[in-house]
Design a protein around this motif. Structure first.
Motif, PDB file in Angstrom:
ATOM      1  N   VAL A 193      -2.390   6.019 -23.367  1.00 50.86           N
ATOM      2  CA  VAL A 193      -3.495   5.675 -22.478  1.00 50.86           C
ATOM      3  C   VAL A 193      -3.260   4.267 -21.944  1.00 50.86           C
ATOM      4  O   VAL A 193      -2.842   3.378 -22.682  1.00 50.86           O
ATOM      5  CB  VAL A 193      -4.855   5.735 -23.226  1.00 50.86           C
ATOM      6  CG1 VAL A 193      -5.990   5.285 -22.340  1.00 50.86           C
ATOM      7  CG2 VAL A 193      -5.115   7.123 -23.773  1.00 50.86           C
ATOM      8  N   ARG A 200      -4.489   0.874 -21.124  1.00 48.12           N
ATOM      9  CA  ARG A 200      -5.624   0.068 -21.576  1.00 48.12           C
ATOM     10  C   ARG A 200      -5.595  -1.315 -20.935  1.00 48.12           C
ATOM     11  O   ARG A 200      -4.551  -1.949 -20.874  1.00 48.12           O
ATOM     12  CB  ARG A 200      -5.579  -0.084 -23.091  1.00 48.12           C
ATOM     13  CG  ARG A 200      -5.867   1.192 -23.818  1.00 48.12           C
ATOM     14  CD  ARG A 200      -5.670   1.024 -25.327  1.00 48.12           C
ATOM     15  NE  ARG A 200      -6.016   2.255 -26.009  1.00 48.12           N
ATOM     16  CZ  ARG A 200      -5.171   3.265 -26.176  1.00 48.12           C
ATOM     17  NH1 ARG A 200      -3.953   3.193 -25.712  1.00 48.12           N
ATOM     18  NH2 ARG A 200      -5.564   4.358 -26.805  1.00 48.12           N
ATOM     19  N   HIS A 225      -9.354   5.601 -10.872  1.00 50.69           N
ATOM     20  CA  HIS A 225      -9.886   6.712 -11.661  1.00 50.69           C
ATOM     21  C   HIS A 225     -10.224   7.923 -10.796  1.00 50.69           C
ATOM     22  O   HIS A 225      -9.814   9.036 -11.093  1.00 50.69           O
ATOM     23  CB  HIS A 225     -11.134   6.264 -12.430  1.00 50.69           C
ATOM     24  CG  HIS A 225     -11.840   7.379 -13.123  1.00 50.69           C
ATOM     25  ND1 HIS A 225     -11.367   7.913 -14.297  1.00 50.69           N
ATOM     26  CD2 HIS A 225     -12.936   8.085 -12.799  1.00 50.69           C
ATOM     27  CE1 HIS A 225     -12.170   8.904 -14.670  1.00 50.69           C
ATOM     28  NE2 HIS A 225     -13.128   9.014 -13.764  1.00 50.69           N
ATOM     29  N   SER A 244      -6.034   7.568 -15.522  1.00 48.00           N
ATOM     30  CA  SER A 244      -6.958   7.314 -16.627  1.00 48.00           C
ATOM     31  C   SER A 244      -6.769   5.901 -17.170  1.00 48.00           C
ATOM     32  O   SER A 244      -5.649   5.496 -17.510  1.00 48.00           O
ATOM     33  CB  SER A 244      -6.713   8.336 -17.732  1.00 48.00           C
ATOM     34  OG  SER A 244      -7.601   8.128 -18.783  1.00 48.00           O
ATOM     35  N   GLU A 258      -8.532   2.994 -19.903  1.00 44.55           N
ATOM     36  CA  GLU A 258      -9.491   2.644 -20.944  1.00 44.55           C
ATOM     37  C   GLU A 258      -9.709   1.135 -20.866  1.00 44.55           C
ATOM     38  O   GLU A 258      -8.748   0.373 -20.812  1.00 44.55           O
ATOM     39  CB  GLU A 258      -8.932   3.019 -22.322  1.00 44.55           C
ATOM     40  CG  GLU A 258      -9.880   2.720 -23.458  1.00 44.55           C
ATOM     41  CD  GLU A 258      -9.292   3.150 -24.780  1.00 44.55           C
ATOM     42  OE1 GLU A 258      -8.863   2.273 -25.557  1.00 44.55           O
ATOM     43  OE2 GLU A 258      -9.250   4.371 -25.024  1.00 44.55           O
ATOM     44  N   ASP A 302     -18.570   5.666 -19.981  1.00 44.64           N
ATOM     45  CA  ASP A 302     -17.833   6.900 -20.238  1.00 44.64           C
ATOM     46  C   ASP A 302     -16.643   7.065 -19.305  1.00 44.64           C
ATOM     47  O   ASP A 302     -15.599   7.594 -19.698  1.00 44.64           O
ATOM     48  CB  ASP A 302     -18.755   8.115 -20.124  1.00 44.64           C
ATOM     49  CG  ASP A 302     -19.798   8.150 -21.230  1.00 44.64           C
ATOM     50  OD1 ASP A 302     -19.547   7.580 -22.316  1.00 44.64           O
ATOM     51  OD2 ASP A 302     -20.871   8.743 -21.004  1.00 44.64           O
ATOM     52  N   SER A 310     -14.142   4.729 -20.834  1.00 41.08           N
ATOM     53  CA  SER A 310     -14.112   4.723 -22.302  1.00 41.08           C
ATOM     54  C   SER A 310     -14.192   3.291 -22.831  1.00 41.08           C
ATOM     55  O   SER A 310     -13.367   2.852 -23.636  1.00 41.08           O
ATOM     56  CB  SER A 310     -12.840   5.393 -22.831  1.00 41.08           C
ATOM     57  OG  SER A 310     -12.763   6.712 -22.372  1.00 41.08           O
ATOM     58  N   LYS A 316     -14.804  -0.049 -24.720  1.00 33.19           N
ATOM     59  CA  LYS A 316     -14.934  -0.413 -26.119  1.00 33.19           C
ATOM     60  C   LYS A 316     -15.069  -1.929 -26.227  1.00 33.19           C
ATOM     61  O   LYS A 316     -14.630  -2.657 -25.342  1.00 33.19           O
ATOM     62  CB  LYS A 316     -13.709   0.053 -26.910  1.00 33.19           C
ATOM     63  CG  LYS A 316     -13.583   1.567 -26.974  1.00 33.19           C
ATOM     64  CD  LYS A 316     -12.256   1.967 -27.552  1.00 33.19           C
ATOM     65  CE  LYS A 316     -12.083   3.453 -27.626  1.00 33.19           C
ATOM     66  NZ  LYS A 316     -12.344   4.193 -26.414  1.00 33.19           N
TER      67      LYS A 316
END
Length: 116
Positions: free
Chosen positions: A56, A58, A79, A85, A87, A106, A109, A111
């Motif tokens: 992924v 990031r 996106h 994709s 994150e 969402d 994702s 964090k």
């Protein structure tokens, strides 16, 4: 603004962006650098200067305060239109709440991880 690769505790890598992206010129620098990493990631380059390990892509925003519309628009374009994709990791609850207010937690994702 500074951009570099970092290794996270789970052994994967992320693109670390430190500082605010306030001006359009700074955004263009951010975008150009990000595109090198995106191209290497898409090409599955594991050894080059812009290679990122992991499955992924990031981006870890550190001390970014709030992101401007240029950055958000570019990430949403990647996106939505490019089907790339991403994150997002942020270092403060304030940044997490920013993404939450925009209903993008969402989508990216999002964090929270304190800076080491």
């Amino acid at each position: 603004m500074e951009i570099s690769k970092i290794a996270l505790q789970d052994g994967i890598q992320a693109l670390k962006v430190v500082g605010k992206i306030k001006t359009y010129t700074t955004f263009l620098d951010f975008k150009q650098e990000l595109e090198y990493y995106i191209q290497a990631f898409s090409d599955n380059d594991k050894e080059g200067k812009y290679a990122l390990q992991g499955d992924v892509f990031r981006i870890y925003f550190v001390r970014a305060h709030l992101l401007n519309s240029y950055v958000l628009g570019y990430l949403c374009k990647l996106h939505t239109y490019d089907k790339f994709s991403i994150e997002v990791i942020v270092d403060t609850f304030r940044m997490f709440a920013f993404f939450e207010d925009l209903d993008l937690v969402d989508v990216f994702s999002v964090k929270i991880k304190e800076e080491e």
